[in-house]
Design an enzyme around this catalytic site. Structure first.
Site, PDB file in Angstrom:
ATOM      1  N   TYR A  57     -22.589  78.789 -16.581  1.00 31.97           N
ATOM      2  CA  TYR A  57     -23.203  78.392 -15.312  1.00 31.97           C
ATOM      3  C   TYR A  57     -24.667  77.974 -15.435  1.00 31.97           C
ATOM      4  O   TYR A  57     -25.267  77.539 -14.457  1.00 31.97           O
ATOM      5  CB  TYR A  57     -23.077  79.531 -14.290  1.00 31.97           C
ATOM      6  CG  TYR A  57     -21.637  79.874 -14.003  1.00 31.97           C
ATOM      7  CD1 TYR A  57     -20.851  79.037 -13.224  1.00 31.97           C
ATOM      8  CD2 TYR A  57     -21.049  81.018 -14.541  1.00 31.97           C
ATOM      9  CE1 TYR A  57     -19.524  79.326 -12.976  1.00 31.97           C
ATOM     10  CE2 TYR A  57     -19.717  81.318 -14.295  1.00 31.97           C
ATOM     11  CZ  TYR A  57     -18.961  80.472 -13.507  1.00 31.97           C
ATOM     12  OH  TYR A  57     -17.642  80.768 -13.260  1.00 31.97           O
ATOM     13  N   HIS A 101     -18.828  72.329  -7.259  1.00 28.33           N
ATOM     14  CA  HIS A 101     -18.651  73.326  -8.313  1.00 28.33           C
ATOM     15  C   HIS A 101     -19.623  73.015  -9.436  1.00 28.33           C
ATOM     16  O   HIS A 101     -19.766  71.856  -9.841  1.00 28.33           O
ATOM     17  CB  HIS A 101     -17.214  73.330  -8.839  1.00 28.33           C
ATOM     18  CG  HIS A 101     -16.234  73.668  -7.779  1.00 28.33           C
ATOM     19  ND1 HIS A 101     -16.068  74.942  -7.301  1.00 28.33           N
ATOM     20  CD2 HIS A 101     -15.409  72.869  -7.048  1.00 28.33           C
ATOM     21  CE1 HIS A 101     -15.176  74.930  -6.333  1.00 28.33           C
ATOM     22  NE2 HIS A 101     -14.760  73.689  -6.158  1.00 28.33           N
TER      23      HIS A 101
END
Length: 144
Positions: A24, A100
């Site tokens: 991430y 996302h």
């Protein structure tokens, strides 16, 4: 119509920068918020994060009933499991961009089927945290 954009974030996104940075990245949610506000220019931004499905549904209802011109939503894990989030999004009458950080289609199979995509105007995935600014700019273009 208002030029207020709601940016809604689901579970565990408050851990950005700490949670699996190899997946991430190291950008924090506070830094993401700053990117969104900068990308929005003179448009107002309501930026929120919750770890609770019901709270996310309530915020979508608030955006639907209020002055939200559009939504950017990263429902995180709820993307793949939450019928209540999907149902709330189906009631939102203006543009929705599903976002996302990772490319969910290159991940494990459990991440390949987004319920949210069936209600979204557009989907942005895999651009990392900078995808948020891209989503905000795209939403503003949809509103013009």
């Amino acid at each position: 119509m208002s030029r207020t954009i709601h940016v809604l974030n689901g579970p565990n996104l408050n851990r950005l920068g700490k949670r699996e940075p190899e997946i991430y990245g190291r950008t924090t949610l506070a830094e993401v918020e700053a990117m969104c506000r900068e990308a929005a220019g003179d448009a107002a931004v309501v930026f929120r994060q919750t770890n609770y499905e019901g709270q996310l549904v309530e915020w979508i209802h608030e955006a639907t009933d209020g002055d939200a011109a559009g939504l950017v939503i990263n429902p995180a894990g709820l993307t793949f499991s939450s019928i209540p989030v999907l149902d709330a999004l189906k009631m939102f009458p203006r543009p929705i961009i599903e976002l996302h950080i990772t490319n969910i289609h290159r991940r494990e199979a459990i991440y390949h089927r987004s319920l949210v995509s069936t209600a979204a105007t557009a989907v942005i995935a895999g651009l990392g945290a900078r995808g948020y600014a891209t989503a905000v700019r795209a939403l503003l273009e949809l509103l013009d």
